[in-house]
Design a protein around this motif. Structure first.
Motif: not given
Length: 469
Positions: A177-183
């Motif tokens: 969930e944290k990583v998905a919001a980044t590129e």
């Protein structure tokens, strides 16, 4: 006996059914008999002797059911030709119901054909009434699938297919969930069958790119000779077979997510070409000079030990390039094997059985208590993929909705790792069982498995792919 009397012998008390039936068999006598049996019960019955003619007919007509022979060469009994044709039909025309038929069938052929998409399996010579009944069942199944597709709501398209309860998976999902919001580039590590592809799709679903393409490239099955053409595309006339312009798969991912599966299998020379694209986000189609900027989020996955490979030599170069490793590995996620998340097995089992209910038109499938215990005790060297295979085979072979433990143990390879009994003297089965035991012994360390087997890692991975491990 003339034809009219023969037809009377084949008549059943069933009502006429709408449906377009295609019979594919290399024996003209079989095709004549099929027409004779079926023409009074179905709207249209067509026959062809060659696979090429079958695809030509399917491309021009809305066929409901294909009755497909398993062998097309005189003297052949393996069923490989029919299984290959089945896979091609289901890939291009997934809605068509396929019934496999042969005079040389066995239970493994039946299971293989149904796992590859067949809806039923019949033996020759046909019993007319039973054959008509099987085709009617296939038609009913096609109607159910069409209704299910119409009624399917958009919510099911966006829901995660990951199923878990375990603490280990809960922690991984928090990271996702944290990583998905980044590129950030993500590298997913884990054994075969742990769900790396599903996790990649989940990251895409939770990202801001969710409504853009998710393009998956299996680098492990991509021939080196096609690498540039498939990934970068080509201009019309770029080479002999390039009759039309073709976008590469990387270009298709523009705006979305590019998922490079089995990246550890990529040869060093091709790793260098891939690195250039990952760094620049630019590609040049074969036969063109123009550079094209591509906007993609990169996710990679492998079951191979990349850090060990960076220290090993392959064709005079590191087996895996260090610079590429750091480009793809901003965030690393390690999926645990199923044996380390045993508490997820009941939920996974329930989820898989629900899918099999729809696939095989069965209701309220469930395991007996003994079967449930057996699943939890197994070491699952093939992970979730093996669990799916075991359950599907059991569903195919079980006459009841309640699946008993013995149905899960039909093949010696699926026995608990504690057993020392070889249930088959088939050489391939013995080799497969040996690999499974060594994977369990070395806790998934493929380098140690390959060393003890006395083969190279490349050979081992070919064996894993061959046996579906």
């Amino acid at each position: 006996m003339d034809c009219s009397n023969l037809k009377q012998c084949f008549e059943s008390d069933m009502q006429d059914t709408e449906g377009i039936i295609l019979v594919v068999d290399n024996d003209s006598d079989v095709l004549f008999t099929a027409s004779l049996i079926l023409e009074d019960d179905f709207a249209e019955v067509h026959t062809v002797q060659k696979s090429e003619a079958a695809f030509s007919f399917l491309g021009k007509n809305d066929v409901d059911v294909v009755l497909l022979d398993m062998n097309f060469t005189k003297g052949a009994t393996s069923g490989k030709q029919g299984l290959s044709l089945l896979e091609q039909i289901k890939e291009i025309y997934p809605e068509v119901q396929v019934i496999m038929c042969t005079a040389f069938g066995d239970i493994d052929l039946a299971v293989s054909s149904m796992q590859k998409g067949a809806c039923d399996f019949v033996m020759k010579p046909w019993e007319p009434v039973k054959l008509i009944s099987r085709i009617n069942k296939a038609l009913a199944n096609k109607q159910k699938l069409e209704v299910a597709q119409i009624e399917e709501v958009s919510e099911t398209e966006t829901q995660s297919r990951l199923v878990f309860l375990s603490t280990a998976m809960q922690e991984i999902m928090k990271l996702v969930e944290k990583v998905a919001a980044t590129e950030s580039s993500v590298l997913i590590l884990g054994e075969n069958g742990t769900g790396k592809g599903l996790l990649a799709k989940e990251i895409h679903r939770l990202s801001q790119r969710t409504h853009k393409p998710f393009v998956q490239i299996d680098l492990g099955s991509l021939p080196a000779s096609l690498f540039e053409a498939e990934l970068f595309g080509h201009a019309k006339g770029a080479y002999t077979d390039a009759g039309e312009m073709k976008k590469g798969m990387i270009e298709m991912a523009d705006g979305g997510t590019l998922f490079l599966d089995e990246i550890g299998n990529l040869p060093p020379m091709l790793q260098a070409k891939l690195l250039t694209v990952v760094q620049s986000k630019r590609i040049v189609r074969i036969g063109e000079m123009e550079e094209r900027s591509i906007d993609f989020r990169l996710i990679s996955a492998t079951n191979m030990p990349l850090e060990e490979m960076m220290e090993q030599s392959r064709d005079g170069m590191p087996a895996f390039r260090r610079d590429l490793f750091f480009r793809i590995n901003t965030v690393e996620i390690v999926l645990p094997p199923l044996r380390e998340r045993v508490e997820d097995i009941p939920l996974l089992t329930s989820h898989i059985l629900q899918k099999l209910e729809n696939k095989y038109a069965k209701k309220e499938l469930k395991l007996s208590q003994e079967a449930s215990i057996s699943l939890k005790k197994h070491s699952w060297p093939g992970n979730i993929r093996e669990l799916e295979q075991v359950l599907e085979r059991a569903v195919i072979l079980s006459d009841s909705e309640v699946i008993e433990a013995e149905a899960l143990k039909l093949r010696g390879i699926h026995q608990s790792s504690n057993t020392n009994t070889l249930e088959s003297l088939n050489l391939e089965e013995m080799e497969k069982q040996a690999i499974v035991k060594l994977i369990d012994k070395h806790k998934g360390n493929m380098t140690k498995v390959a060393k003890e087997l006395g083969v190279g890692r490349t050979t081992l991975y070919r064996r894993l792919q061959k046996y579906g491990l």
